[in-house]
Design a protein around this motif. Sequence first.
Motif, PDB file in Angstrom:
ATOM      1  N   LEU D  25       0.815  -1.214   0.000  1.00 14.96           N
ATOM      2  CA  LEU D  25       0.000   0.000   0.000  1.00 14.96           C
ATOM      3  C   LEU D  25       0.850   1.266   0.000  1.00 14.96           C
ATOM      4  O   LEU D  25       0.453   2.277  -0.590  1.00 14.96           O
ATOM      5  CB  LEU D  25      -0.989  -0.021   1.173  1.00 14.96           C
ATOM      6  CG  LEU D  25      -2.103  -1.080   0.994  1.00 14.96           C
ATOM      7  CD1 LEU D  25      -2.998  -1.128   2.229  1.00 14.96           C
ATOM      8  CD2 LEU D  25      -2.949  -0.793  -0.245  1.00 14.96           C
ATOM      9  N   ASP D  26       2.017   1.212   0.623  1.00 16.73           N
ATOM     10  CA  ASP D  26       2.897   2.380   0.520  1.00 16.73           C
ATOM     11  C   ASP D  26       3.357   2.553  -0.930  1.00 16.73           C
ATOM     12  O   ASP D  26       3.363   3.665  -1.463  1.00 16.73           O
ATOM     13  CB  ASP D  26       4.113   2.218   1.446  1.00 16.73           C
ATOM     14  CG  ASP D  26       3.696   2.297   2.908  1.00 16.73           C
ATOM     15  OD1 ASP D  26       2.651   2.916   3.200  1.00 16.73           O
ATOM     16  OD2 ASP D  26       4.404   1.724   3.755  1.00 16.73           O
ATOM     17  N   THR D  28       1.734   1.753  -3.371  1.00 17.48           N
ATOM     18  CA  THR D  28       0.571   2.224  -4.113  1.00 17.48           C
ATOM     19  C   THR D  28       0.551   3.746  -4.153  1.00 17.48           C
ATOM     20  O   THR D  28       0.264   4.348  -5.199  1.00 17.48           O
ATOM     21  CB  THR D  28      -0.710   1.670  -3.454  1.00 17.48           C
ATOM     22  OG1 THR D  28      -0.676   0.240  -3.544  1.00 17.48           O
ATOM     23  CG2 THR D  28      -1.956   2.197  -4.139  1.00 17.48           C
ATOM     24  N   ASP D  29       0.874   4.375  -3.053  1.00 17.36           N
ATOM     25  CA  ASP D  29       0.952   5.838  -3.044  1.00 17.36           C
ATOM     26  C   ASP D  29       2.003   6.323  -4.050  1.00 17.36           C
ATOM     27  O   ASP D  29       1.766   7.237  -4.829  1.00 17.36           O
ATOM     28  CB  ASP D  29       1.345   6.340  -1.646  1.00 17.36           C
ATOM     29  CG  ASP D  29       0.201   6.207  -0.643  1.00 17.36           C
ATOM     30  OD1 ASP D  29      -0.954   5.981  -1.086  1.00 17.36           O
ATOM     31  OD2 ASP D  29       0.456   6.316   0.568  1.00 17.36           O
ATOM     32  N   ALA D  62      -9.427  -2.334  -0.175  1.00 16.54           N
ATOM     33  CA  ALA D  62      -8.298  -1.619   0.442  1.00 16.54           C
ATOM     34  C   ALA D  62      -7.451  -0.922  -0.615  1.00 16.54           C
ATOM     35  O   ALA D  62      -7.024   0.230  -0.437  1.00 16.54           O
ATOM     36  CB  ALA D  62      -7.440  -2.602   1.249  1.00 16.54           C
ATOM     37  N   PHE D  63      -7.224  -1.595  -1.714  1.00 16.37           N
ATOM     38  CA  PHE D  63      -6.401  -1.003  -2.768  1.00 16.37           C
ATOM     39  C   PHE D  63      -7.128   0.190  -3.395  1.00 16.37           C
ATOM     40  O   PHE D  63      -6.537   1.248  -3.634  1.00 16.37           O
ATOM     41  CB  PHE D  63      -6.063  -2.071  -3.819  1.00 16.37           C
ATOM     42  CG  PHE D  63      -5.217  -1.570  -4.940  1.00 16.37           C
ATOM     43  CD1 PHE D  63      -3.916  -1.131  -4.696  1.00 16.37           C
ATOM     44  CD2 PHE D  63      -5.698  -1.529  -6.241  1.00 16.37           C
ATOM     45  CE1 PHE D  63      -3.115  -0.654  -5.743  1.00 16.37           C
ATOM     46  CE2 PHE D  63      -4.914  -1.062  -7.288  1.00 16.37           C
ATOM     47  CZ  PHE D  63      -3.623  -0.620  -7.039  1.00 16.37           C
ATOM     48  N   ARG D  65      -9.399   2.041  -2.044  1.00 14.29           N
ATOM     49  CA  ARG D  65      -9.427   3.150  -1.083  1.00 14.29           C
ATOM     50  C   ARG D  65      -8.133   3.957  -1.142  1.00 14.29           C
ATOM     51  O   ARG D  65      -8.148   5.185  -1.210  1.00 14.29           O
ATOM     52  CB  ARG D  65      -9.654   2.611   0.329  1.00 14.29           C
ATOM     53  CG  ARG D  65      -9.602   3.708   1.401  1.00 14.29           C
ATOM     54  CD  ARG D  65      -9.780   3.162   2.818  1.00 14.29           C
ATOM     55  NE  ARG D  65     -11.147   2.676   3.022  1.00 14.29           N
ATOM     56  CZ  ARG D  65     -11.479   1.405   3.242  1.00 14.29           C
ATOM     57  NH1 ARG D  65     -10.519   0.476   3.292  1.00 14.29           N
ATOM     58  NH2 ARG D  65     -12.733   1.065   3.417  1.00 14.29           N
ATOM     59  N   ARG D  66      -7.024   3.241  -1.174  1.00 14.05           N
ATOM     60  CA  ARG D  66      -5.728   3.908  -1.152  1.00 14.05           C
ATOM     61  C   ARG D  66      -5.499   4.732  -2.421  1.00 14.05           C
ATOM     62  O   ARG D  66      -5.046   5.880  -2.364  1.00 14.05           O
ATOM     63  CB  ARG D  66      -4.636   2.836  -1.018  1.00 14.05           C
ATOM     64  CG  ARG D  66      -3.279   3.374  -0.690  1.00 14.05           C
ATOM     65  CD  ARG D  66      -3.200   3.774   0.783  1.00 14.05           C
ATOM     66  NE  ARG D  66      -1.854   4.088   1.187  1.00 14.05           N
ATOM     67  CZ  ARG D  66      -1.275   3.652   2.315  1.00 14.05           C
ATOM     68  NH1 ARG D  66      -1.962   2.924   3.174  1.00 14.05           N
ATOM     69  NH2 ARG D  66      -0.041   3.981   2.605  1.00 14.05           N
ATOM     70  N   ARG D  70      -5.274   8.871  -2.704  1.00 16.05           N
ATOM     71  CA  ARG D  70      -4.021   9.482  -3.152  1.00 16.05           C
ATOM     72  C   ARG D  70      -4.191  10.260  -4.450  1.00 16.05           C
ATOM     73  O   ARG D  70      -3.468  11.238  -4.709  1.00 16.05           O
ATOM     74  CB  ARG D  70      -2.981   8.376  -3.344  1.00 16.05           C
ATOM     75  CG  ARG D  70      -1.578   8.878  -3.572  1.00 16.05           C
ATOM     76  CD  ARG D  70      -1.009   9.451  -2.284  1.00 16.05           C
ATOM     77  NE  ARG D  70       0.377   9.871  -2.410  1.00 16.05           N
ATOM     78  CZ  ARG D  70       1.178  10.108  -1.386  1.00 16.05           C
ATOM     79  NH1 ARG D  70       0.722   9.991  -0.143  1.00 16.05           N
ATOM     80  NH2 ARG D  70       2.424  10.490  -1.575  1.00 16.05           N
TER      81      ARG D  70
END
Lengths: 314, 314, 314, 314
Positions: D25-26, D28-29, D62-63, D65-66, D70
């Motif tokens: 997820l980091d 992903t940002d 979850a993906f 959302r991230r 962002r």
Amino acid sequence: MLNETARGVFIISVTPFDERGGLDLDGTDRLADFYAGCGVDGITILGMMGEAPKLAHEESIAFARRVIARAGKLPVVVGVSAPGFAPMAALTKAVMDLGAAGVMIAPPGGLKGDDGIVTYFQTCAEMIGTDTPFVLQDFPLANGLHIPVGVIERVVATCPNCIMLKHEDWPGLDKITAVRAREKSGMRRLSILVGNGGLFLPFELERGADGAMTGYAFPEMLVEVCRLMAAGRRSEAHDLFDAHLPLVRYEQQPGAGLAVRKYALRKRGILASDLQRKPGARVSRETAAEIDWLLDRLGGSVSIAPRESRRAAS
Amino acid sequence: MLNETARGVFIISVTPFDERGGLDLDGTDRLADFYAGCGVDGITILGMMGEAPKLAHEESIAFARRVIARAGKLPVVVGVSAPGFAPMAALTKAVMDLGAAGVMIAPPGGLKGDDGIVTYFQTCAEMIGTDTPFVLQDFPLANGLHIPVGVIERVVATCPNCIMLKHEDWPGLDKITAVRAREKSGMRRLSILVGNGGLFLPFELERGADGAMTGYAFPEMLVEVCRLMAAGRRSEAHDLFDAHLPLVRYEQQPGAGLAVRKYALRKRGILASDLQRKPGARVSRETAAEIDWLLDRLGGSVSIAPRESRRAAS
Amino acid sequence: MLNETARGVFIISVTPFDERGGLDLDGTDRLADFYAGCGVDGITILGMMGEAPKLAHEESIAFARRVIARAGKLPVVVGVSAPGFAPMAALTKAVMDLGAAGVMIAPPGGLKGDDGIVTYFQTCAEMIGTDTPFVLQDFPLANGLHIPVGVIERVVATCPNCIMLKHEDWPGLDKITAVRAREKSGMRRLSILVGNGGLFLPFELERGADGAMTGYAFPEMLVEVCRLMAAGRRSEAHDLFDAHLPLVRYEQQPGAGLAVRKYALRKRGILASDLQRKPGARVSRETAAEIDWLLDRLGGSVSIAPRESRRAAS
Amino acid sequence: MLNETARGVFIISVTPFDERGGLDLDGTDRLADFYAGCGVDGITILGMMGEAPKLAHEESIAFARRVIARAGKLPVVVGVSAPGFAPMAALTKAVMDLGAAGVMIAPPGGLKGDDGIVTYFQTCAEMIGTDTPFVLQDFPLANGLHIPVGVIERVVATCPNCIMLKHEDWPGLDKITAVRAREKSGMRRLSILVGNGGLFLPFELERGADGAMTGYAFPEMLVEVCRLMAAGRRSEAHDLFDAHLPLVRYEQQPGAGLAVRKYALRKRGILASDLQRKPGARVSRETAAEIDWLLDRLGGSVSIAPRESRRAAS
């Protein structure tokens, strides 16, 4: 006779028709001469891009006779794929009697399991005669059939007349590497010529292919790329190939690609007509304009293209 | 000439081979006589269950000639499905010249969209000659192609020589109802004969089918069920059909079914050999024993089965 | 926990919905009771005929929880086939935590070559946890994937948690024989339960199947046929089976069959609604009448059918 | 909210995993920032090249959302294709609640006839809510389904929330022309973004596409080609595109292409890991060397490539 040392470019020949859809046998001579003039090492007729299923049995024979006669010493490979073994054997016998160097067989799509594919080719090998060399055509995009490397090895092990792989799996680079690796551990050597429009030709040659069996409208590019790669001139080979890639890519459109190829060959003055038999159709007006644009750009950027291509592109 | 009034049983003929795989032309006469003796209304040859793709062009002609000659006044329909139009047209011309009543065409699997199917049959209609009646074979289990009812209507509207539907969609009962409903709102009438092993024959007749075009090893049952249903004797028709259903079901196994059918026809004394050409294979030992059991049970329970069937089952 | 000794009838459960398409959890209890009352040996939920892909993740869990709770000591197998391993693993963990006896996995259609299938199941075996027993579902009619017997052997050899084959290849009788033959030469034993509507059940049991995993609307017939065959009462088993065959055959129509099954279960008073979630549809008026006719005939001819069936048929 | 005026580049996002296969997820940002920095007009997540089917339901949420958080003002389109309507509706509701701009739907392969496709999308439109804009993904290479232009027109006419066509039919140039022609005769306008690796991007833009929805590892090239074409600088657009074509072609290998893309993104410093979830695999050693070669050549020839690409290629 075709054997496992075959290399270079075996051009996939189109089948020329006149404007009413009849076989253009005079045009066939001209086409064979053009291919020979491009420096190809062999000619493959009656492949999928040769509209083979659209010919009646007698037409197939007549076309094969003409090409074989005109090609002289150039080996001619004939596609004999058929839904049944008896028609395949009948066509094979006819063309081998005419002087073909070998035949090419694409399996049907519905074979069951690895064993089903092996058995299929074993039956082919027997039905066409074990003294007739054949090319195993591996073309999943066309028939939906995946042929594992282990299956190729088993066919090679049990069919002495299987001497060439027409490789057009896609993606397929690692498959060439895998086949060559098998040879290092004992599999009999095959000639590997790549199809699929030659879309990865320079890489494929480095992976172990011996050449190309495809029908791009500028055969001389294929010949030259093979020559450059054989000479270790990698960057030049890529430069030349990449200059053609926009058109190679344009020609490599499933279904539509043959119309592009025939249009380009007509523009180059090789074909008198770009007609395909039904259900094939000619290129649209917009497509023609796009090919013209690509030919123009090709004319400007490629220094080694032979005279014909410059004329066409000008 | 075949037309939209055709009804009853057009038996799908097997193709008899000798033990070495050659065409058994004498056996072909015996087979044609058997079918005629069962009371069929027509014979359909060179269908999928007739191993059509396994015959070379000349063999197809020879077999068609023999059946047509022997069938006398019985109409003979010939399957001419082919991957291309030129071979289809060549075979059509040959068999129509020999006296066939019409031809049958199954489309290839890869046609694109409703329009693609309509265009395909329009091209067929033109290529075989608009004076040649043809049967549209609708067989998704074999070729993966769904043919919507609206497409059938469009083919019928634009191809005057499309005069029969060989219905073997599965499930297909509601499709028969839908086609007949279209006729009530203006669609030209088609003969509908059902295939798919006749697995739903009595219901299909009630839905509007005119008969069967399938090849069950007891054609006399198909004939009798059609007769009983036409006479309004529904329960008797079902009783007879259901008595055969265990074997009908057993014969209706994709791929394996033809071996079952040929075995049963050999047991009945009709075929000299139950050999199929490759890749077909004979029934296994276990399968043979199961067919024997089914024939035995059939012999015991079916009062209207003709003499031959009782002999076979005993 | 499910293991290779499983035998008898694991009924493929439908999923009951109310008239608005919501899960009918009360009806689920009634359905589970009915299955138990028929004498089944297990219940399989969320199979293809359980409309599994039409349920959201939470619905699948809720339905599994209800069935498992109600089934008591009856083992419940849960279909967990999914396009990816993470969703498969997530559902598996959830249902095993709820008390499922094992899971069932049908592979996707596009696996490449024998190795591709073996690797697929090895990955499944690892992703669901090697202590979770799983059923290998072999159903080419649904997914187009042929699984050779040699592949089954390799999966069994490398996946200790593969303990059952849901056999629904078609034709498939010789495949059962072939799997059992492999066991004689060292392959670990699998339970084999047959699906495909049970269309060949008595023969399949003789070939070596341990029972059925299918969902015919008269589970008591499946139970009784298994019992009779186990007792060596072959003719009686066939008599009973053949009496049901007209309806079994009618229910075994791809796509349409579930509507038939749900209609019959509603007529029998088991389901409150025969609604399927979209794109499923209810039976047509004509189809309903045909099922009624078959139920009527079944009622008259089958002496061992339980009370419910007679009531439905009357 | 996404609507028919959308244009430019909606990048198909990869899904970053860590070396153990967990969602990164980091990363992903960082990825979202990279895409934004390339000047894209939107981000499409959970497409086929986003490994969507490999994520469990909660991971997908979850993906999404991230990325949505962002991406800020950049619209995010979410792939919600699913084998059933309930899971599709559940995911759609979840991601629209999170702020997605719309969803994308690829139909399953087995839809029957033109009507079957129209009905499918009508059901989708209803199940996801008629206020949720959706993208019709037309990708026959992936699912084997041909969607005729007339079908697209019917979907547009009956589903007001169908506002974009993700065009990746192949060949597909004439299809864009045909869709735009329909609009001239009354069809409501759609945004058309092209996928299929962007292999024909400059031509597609001239045919009427509004931009690209694909995931090439150099999004800045896609952005720039769109900008140049919009500015009428055709030759420059082709020059830039053709310079990338060797790599575009290399990335456009079915199945293998995502490994190539992830490798290139890792080499560019965007992804920490190029791991795919199973059954995906990393590039082979030989493939890595070929990509390195292509990146090198790209670095030398492309003047407008942004800083990152030069660094990667050096």
